[in-house]
Design an enzyme around this catalytic site. Structure first.
Site, PDB file in Angstrom:
ATOM      1  N   PHE A 172      -9.118 -12.790   1.044  1.00 53.86           N
ATOM      2  CA  PHE A 172      -7.995 -13.375   1.787  1.00 53.86           C
ATOM      3  C   PHE A 172      -8.401 -13.842   3.177  1.00 53.86           C
ATOM      4  CE2 PHE A 172      -5.811 -10.289  -1.148  1.00 53.86           C
ATOM      5  CZ  PHE A 172      -5.439 -11.273  -2.060  1.00 53.86           C
TER       6      PHE A 172
ATOM      7  N   SER B 236       0.777  -1.238   0.000  1.00 51.80           N
ATOM      8  CA  SER B 236       0.000   0.000   0.000  1.00 51.80           C
ATOM      9  C   SER B 236       0.804   1.280   0.000  1.00 51.80           C
ATOM     10  CB  SER B 236      -0.930   0.020   1.194  1.00 51.80           C
ATOM     11  OG  SER B 236      -2.020  -0.790   0.887  1.00 51.80           O
TER      12      SER B 236
ATOM     13  N   GLY C 101       2.850  -0.772   4.189  1.00 52.80           N
ATOM     14  CA  GLY C 101       2.414  -1.659   3.105  1.00 52.80           C
ATOM     15  C   GLY C 101       2.399  -3.109   3.556  1.00 52.80           C
TER      16      GLY C 101
ATOM     17  N   ASN D  41      -9.130  -1.011   0.167  1.00 54.77           N
ATOM     18  CA  ASN D  41      -8.396  -1.020  -1.104  1.00 54.77           C
ATOM     19  C   ASN D  41      -9.257  -0.536  -2.264  1.00 54.77           C
ATOM     20  OD1 ASN D  41      -5.686  -2.111  -0.518  1.00 54.77           O
ATOM     21  ND2 ASN D  41      -6.852  -3.838   0.293  1.00 54.77           N
TER      22      ASN D  41
ATOM     23  N   ARG E 271      -0.068   8.714   5.536  1.00 60.06           N
ATOM     24  CA  ARG E 271      -0.248   8.596   6.985  1.00 60.06           C
ATOM     25  C   ARG E 271       0.647   9.592   7.710  1.00 60.06           C
ATOM     26  NH1 ARG E 271      -3.033   4.096   8.218  1.00 60.06           N
ATOM     27  NH2 ARG E 271      -2.846   2.242   6.905  1.00 60.06           N
TER      28      ARG E 271
HETATM   29  C1  REY Z   1      -4.199  -8.179   1.913  1.00 65.21           C
HETATM   30  C2  REY Z   1      -3.969  -9.457   2.633  1.00 65.21           C
HETATM   31  C3  REY Z   1      -3.468  -7.024   2.528  1.00 65.21           C
HETATM   32  C4  REY Z   1      -2.532  -9.761   2.936  1.00 65.21           C
HETATM   33  C5  REY Z   1      -3.830  -5.713   1.860  1.00 65.21           C
HETATM   34  N1  REY Z   1      -2.823  -5.082   1.305  1.00 65.21           N
HETATM   35  O1  REY Z   1      -4.946  -5.244   1.860  1.00 65.21           O
HETATM   36  C6  REY Z   1      -2.964  -3.795   0.737  1.00 65.21           C
HETATM   37  C7  REY Z   1      -2.404  -2.841   1.734  1.00 65.21           C
HETATM   38  C8  REY Z   1      -2.324  -3.651  -0.588  1.00 65.21           C
HETATM   39  O2  REY Z   1      -3.208  -2.142   2.337  1.00 65.21           O
HETATM   40  C9  REY Z   1      -2.306 -11.078   3.643  1.00 65.21           C
HETATM   41  N2  REY Z   1      -3.204 -11.276   4.741  1.00 65.21           N
HETATM   42  C10 REY Z   1      -0.865 -11.066   4.135  1.00 65.21           C
HETATM   43  C11 REY Z   1      -4.113 -12.246   4.743  1.00 65.21           C
HETATM   44  C12 REY Z   1      -4.957 -12.349   5.996  1.00 65.21           C
HETATM   45  O3  REY Z   1      -4.258 -13.006   3.822  1.00 65.21           O
HETATM   46  N3  REY Z   1      -5.823 -13.463   5.978  1.00 65.21           N
HETATM   47  O4  REY Z   1      -0.643 -10.818   5.343  1.00 65.21           O
HETATM   48  O5  REY Z   1       0.001 -11.272   3.298  1.00 65.21           O
HETATM   49  O6  REY Z   1      -1.140  -2.848   1.923  1.00 65.21           O
END
Ligand code: REY
Length: 393
Positions: A137, A79, A319, A178, A304
């Protein structure tokens, strides 16, 4: 060359307190060690300040070859991409092509189910558009494997969000999503008539000389010297998943940029010192509201602000993308910057530990008596449990 509309504003005068604090490099090392102890294969921090550049690394960037973490390595910034997307969007505002308080639907007719949602609501995470990635996710590794090679259109991603109830009335509440920055990507493409990749390149990567920064969606590789990313499964003790290669199509303009520590710090410092935006739009970007009850964490427009225990305020973004946690922050005058990365994710303890790089870098040697008095004077709760929780992205 900067785009014709970019303005060069004089950086704000640094305060005496900000220029005299040296980073605590031993503490930085300790923080990185606690990050690897918490389950990250490797971690790094790169600090830029009046005395030049200082870097610290722990662990490995590749578990197969055993290659050490490298402060020059490229990685997926998740992010932190949102700050790049915001800058492009705000340059379009500077050029009079987009207005912050105009409904999104006047640029993208019929896209959103509510004409009251404005461009500013997207950039401040106050649109109420649900974050489709929560469902995507919910199961970490199966969710990731299901999308790692997929190519989504922006409209498909917005469709996933609109299939869920909206979370708030427009403008009412900060709810990180997102979806907001997917719509920002659509606005950029609509206004420029070109893919977002072109806008990032022409407006930011090239003018700032960011040679390690790219947007290659939907290519899956990280070219050149890079860190491999390792995703923790939900099952405690399960094997790590090498998540280095993926399209990141599920995030695109919300999270698909690749960069390295030097480039991210250059970008953040250039941004706050007025090299990318006119003063009015930069002010809008830096106008913050709290994101939680600690009154130490704030969000502006794709940016932020964290208020640290020593009273120093830092601006940047966090991120999270499968296999990578990133923090990239700078002081208001741009004179000090820190970018830290751990090559893991879905491991909250490692993310929280990595966040400690900010205190070590910007608050310097811990002087508990002074820090306590200062924090108390500013009305900070010292290390409240809530403040230790890592944020999404
Ligand atoms: C998505 C899940 C994280 C990541 C996300 N990233 O929204 C955006 C951001 C780009 O705001 C994943 N977590 C992990 C899971 C939780 O799968 N069940 O931790 O890699 O940065």
């Amino acid at each position: 060359m900067l785009p014709a509309t970019a303005a060069h504003a004089a950086p704000a005068a640094p305060s005496a307190a900000q220029t005299t604090v040296a980073p605590d490099l031993d503490a930085l090392t300790q923080v990185l060690r606690s990050t690897t102890a918490a389950g990250a294969p490797g971690a790094m921090a790169r600090f830029t300040g009046p005395d030049g550049v200082q870097t610290r690394v722990e662990g490995v960037r590749d578990r197969t070859t055993g290659a050490a973490m490298d402060p020059r390595a490229r990685f997926r910034i998740g992010s932190v991409t949102k700050t790049f997307s915001s800058v492009v969007l705000l340059q379009l505002v500077d050029e009079g092509r987009i207005q912050l308080d105009t409904p999104v639907n006047s640029y993208l007719p019929g896209l959103l189910p509510d004409d009251r949602i404005t461009v500013r609501h997207l950039l401040t995470h106050r649109s109420g558009l649900a974050d489709y990635t929560n469902a995507m996710f919910e199961k970490t590794v199966p969710g990731f494997e299901a999308v790692r090679n997929k190519v989504f259109t922006y409209r498909e991603l917005v469709g996933l969000s609109l299939a869920e109830p909206r979370t708030t009335e427009p403008g009412v509440e900060y709810k990180y999503s997102n979806t907001n920055f997917v719509v920002v990507g659509m606005l950029i493409e609509k206004a420029t008539g070109k893919p977002v990749a072109k806008a990032y390149e022409r407006r930011i990567f090239k003018p700032l000389g960011l040679r390690n920064t790219s947007y290659v969606h939907p290519d899956t590789a990280i070219k050149g010297l890079h860190a491999n990313g390792y995703l923790h499964p939900d099952e405690e003790g399960g094997p790590l998943v090498d998540s280095t290669e993926q399209t990141v199509s599920w995030a695109q303009s919300a999270g698909a940029v690749i960069s390295n520590a030097a480039d991210l710090s250059t970008f953040m410092s250039a941004l706050v010192s007025g090299k990318l935006l006119r003063p009015g739009t930069l002010d809008a970007m830096l106008t913050m509201t709290p994101t939680d009850a600690t009154n130490t964490r704030f969000y502006g427009l794709g940016l932020r602000r964290y208020d640290l225990s020593c009273g120093t305020q830092v601006y940047g973004h966090t991120g999270t993308v499968q296999g990578f946690y990133t923090y990239s922050f700078t002081t208001r005058d741009g004179s000090r910057a820190l970018t830290a990365m751990a090559n893991t994710s879905n491991r909250g303890q490692a993310n929280t530990a990595l966040g400690g790089t900010l205190e070590a870098a910007f608050c310097g040697k811990p002087t508990p008596a002074k820090a306590t008095a200062k924090a108390a004077a500013r009305g900070f709760a010292l290390a409240p449990a809530e403040a230790d929780l890592p944020e999404r992205g």
